[in-house]
Design an enzyme around this catalytic site. Structure first.
Site, PDB file in Angstrom:
ATOM      1  N   SER A 277       1.219  -0.963  -0.061  1.00  8.81           N
ATOM      2  CA  SER A 277      -0.143  -0.286  -0.135  1.00  8.81           C
ATOM      3  C   SER A 277       0.824   1.287   0.395  1.00  8.81           C
ATOM      4  O   SER A 277       0.805   2.633  -0.693  1.00  8.81           O
ATOM      5  CB  SER A 277      -0.820  -0.030   0.909  1.00  8.81           C
ATOM      6  OG  SER A 277      -1.647  -1.016   1.135  1.00  8.81           O
TER       7      SER A 277
ATOM      8  N   GLU B  85      -4.427  -2.980  -6.688  1.00  6.06           N
ATOM      9  CA  GLU B  85      -4.332  -1.369  -7.169  1.00  6.06           C
ATOM     10  C   GLU B  85      -5.058  -0.750  -6.549  1.00  6.06           C
ATOM     11  O   GLU B  85      -5.825   0.399  -6.550  1.00  6.06           O
ATOM     12  CB  GLU B  85      -5.552  -2.089  -8.809  1.00  6.06           C
ATOM     13  CG  GLU B  85      -5.512  -2.901  -9.250  1.00  6.06           C
ATOM     14  CD  GLU B  85      -4.824  -2.089 -11.179  1.00  6.06           C
ATOM     15  OE1 GLU B  85      -4.950  -0.335 -11.687  1.00  6.06           O
ATOM     16  OE2 GLU B  85      -4.491  -2.723 -11.770  1.00  6.06           O
TER      17      GLU B  85
END
Ligand code: TGC
Ligand code: FAD
Length: 405
Positions: A158, A384
């Site tokens: 992340s 994503e």
């Protein structure tokens, strides 16, 4: 998998798709004739070439690379890229509709297309030299070559800004060290767009080619999700990369993150396809399956599941259509894309879970596509940008306060 087995599967199924779409609010009226024709051609290809083999591929953990040239011919790799580089100069609604149809088949195959178009061709197109564009884009557009996008690292998912993959200067080349993990297409890719820190600690994109000494792509196995997608690592041990392979026109994390905008947009549409397939399968099943002397579709609890599924698909379609228009106008913001990616993936996952229940015990069988979609969507809600990260991107937009600092 042996080609003969795939051919047997291709011959065993009817080829015409009778699916007419899920369109409760007349969204088709917002599309051009060309949009609908392109959607139809991808839909028919999925029915003819992908649907017959996908369950077996997923069960066997096999990425059907045989389909790549056909996908290239269909124009699903980088449709928004200019024709002089092998694209078709199409708009973002076309791209979205293509992703929807492919993901109605399988999220893993849509992943291959997303990575190739939005995360490999797009950065070369936006940030590459003329020589890089001419060398790589036509081969990627045709499906002759497969590309991968390396951002995530074992210790930086992340938070890609913390990446440790880096390169040092060595004359006409740079020397690349580090590794990337959870990379779609990695085991089979001819090239990878690799994001790494330069000697000044700034992120830059490099085109790393298979065959460069010290570059390897071990496969990640043991997956319960996206089983028909090839996932792997990108490992760099003193890889000498010519400086002409560095993307010249971008420095900083905005390079990879700007490409993610396009890929995340594609996911907004893609997951609607998966949700439609779950909904249509469950609707048909509920009308045919009898319990207590009547179709289970007549029970209020099952009608609730179907009604809520249709409502959520419709809302997601409207969100995606509007986002597509904003993308075409160059006005879509990253937080709008985060909202739509986050909403639509959760919508599809919830529908998969609810629709699976409508099928009872059969819901867990590979004779129906729902369980495969459900397992796939667990990856889609993670990659994503995770569901949490997109919420925080939106939270920052609302409050002006950055939760990542
Ligand atoms: P932050 O300081 O906010 O931003 C750094 C620079 O980037 C700019 N920026 C963007 N530019 C364009 N589009 C966006 N969406 C952008 N987001 C940020 C920003 O303006 C800044 O520019 P500058 O000029 O000031 O330097 O960065 P941060 O380090 O605080 O991180 C922010 C955060 C957490 C939101 C971001 O890093 C993030 O999105 N994390 C999630 C990581 C992620 O999505 N990884 C995806 C890997 S690829 C993948 O999963 C492919 S799966 C493919 C498939 O199979 O389909
Ligand atoms: P982490 O970042 O460790 O997150 C773990 C949990 O912590 C998550 O729930 C997350 O939401 C939460 N979390 C993290 N930070 C915060 C915070 N600040 N606040 C609140 N919660 C937080 N990457 C590529 O670069 N290229 C690819 O092609 C690619 N393909 C993929 C294919 C598959 C099948 C999968 C599963 C992943 C792929 N990825 C790819 C990697 C993907 O982008 C990452 O898994 C994702 O970004 C999350 O990173 P992580 O797995 O390291 O989780």
């Amino acid at each position: 998998m042996k080609l003969s087995k795939l051919e047997e599967l291709w011959q065993s199924q009817s080829t015409h798709d009778t699916f007419r779409g899920v369109d409760f609010f007349g969204i088709d009226d917002l599309l051009s004739t060309e949009h609908k024709q392109i959607r139809e051609s991808v839909r028919n290809w999925v029915k003819k070439r992908l649907s017959p083999i996908i369950e077996t591929c997923a069960q066997e953990g096999y990425f059907p690379k045989e389909l790549l040239p056909e996908m290239g011919e269909l124009g699903v790799f980088g449709p928004h890229i200019a024709t002089e580089y092998g694209g078709s100069g199409a708009d973002y609604l076309t791209y979205g509709l293509m992703m929807q149809e492919i993901e109605r088949g399988d999220s893993g195959i849509r992943s291959a297309a997303s990575v190739q178009g939005s995360l490999v061709m797009h950065p070369i197109y936006l940030y590459g030299s003329e020589e890089q564009k001419k060398t790589y884009l036509p081969r990627l557009a045709s499906g002759e070559w497969l590309g991968a996008f390396g951002l995530t690292e074992p210790d930086h998912g992340s938070n890609p800004g913390g990446m440790t993959t880096h390169f040092t200067d060595d004359g006409d080349s740079v020397i690349l060290n580090g590794s990337k993990t959870w990379i779609s297409n990695a085991p089979l890719c001819q090239i990878a767009i690799v994001w790494a820190k330069n000697p000044q600690g700034k992120v830059q994109g490099l085109i790393v080619e298979r065959g460069m000494e010290g570059f390897s792509t071990p496969e990640i196995g043991n997956k319960w999700s996206l089983r028909a997608s090839a996932t792997g690592e990108l490992v760099f041990q003193d890889v000498r990369v010519p400086k002409k392979n560095i993307l010249p026109d971008v420095i900083g994390l905005k390079g990879p993150l700007s490409c993610l905008n396009s890929a995340r947009y594609g996911i907004c549409w893609g997951v609607i396809g998966a949700a439609m397939d779950c909904y249509e399968t469950a609707k048909k099943y509920a009308l045919e399956r009898n319990q207590f002397g009547k179709p289970i579709a007549s029970f209020q609890l099952q009608q609730k599941k179907l009604s809520e599924s249709l409502t959520e698909i419709t809302k997601a379609q409207l969100l995606s259509w509007r986002l597509g228009v904003l993308m075409n106008e160059g006005k879509a913001t990253p937080s709008q894309i985060s909202m739509a990616k986050r909403n639509n993936v959760e919508m599809a996952l919830n529908i998969a879970r609810e629709c699976r229940q409508i099928l009872g015990g059969n819901g867990i069988s590979g004779n129906y596509p729902i369980m495969r979609h459900m397992a796939n969507l667990e990856s889609v809600i993670t990659y994503e940008g995770t569901h949490d990260i997109h919420l925080l991107i939106l939270g920052m937009e609302i409050t002006g306060l950055n939760a990542f600092e």
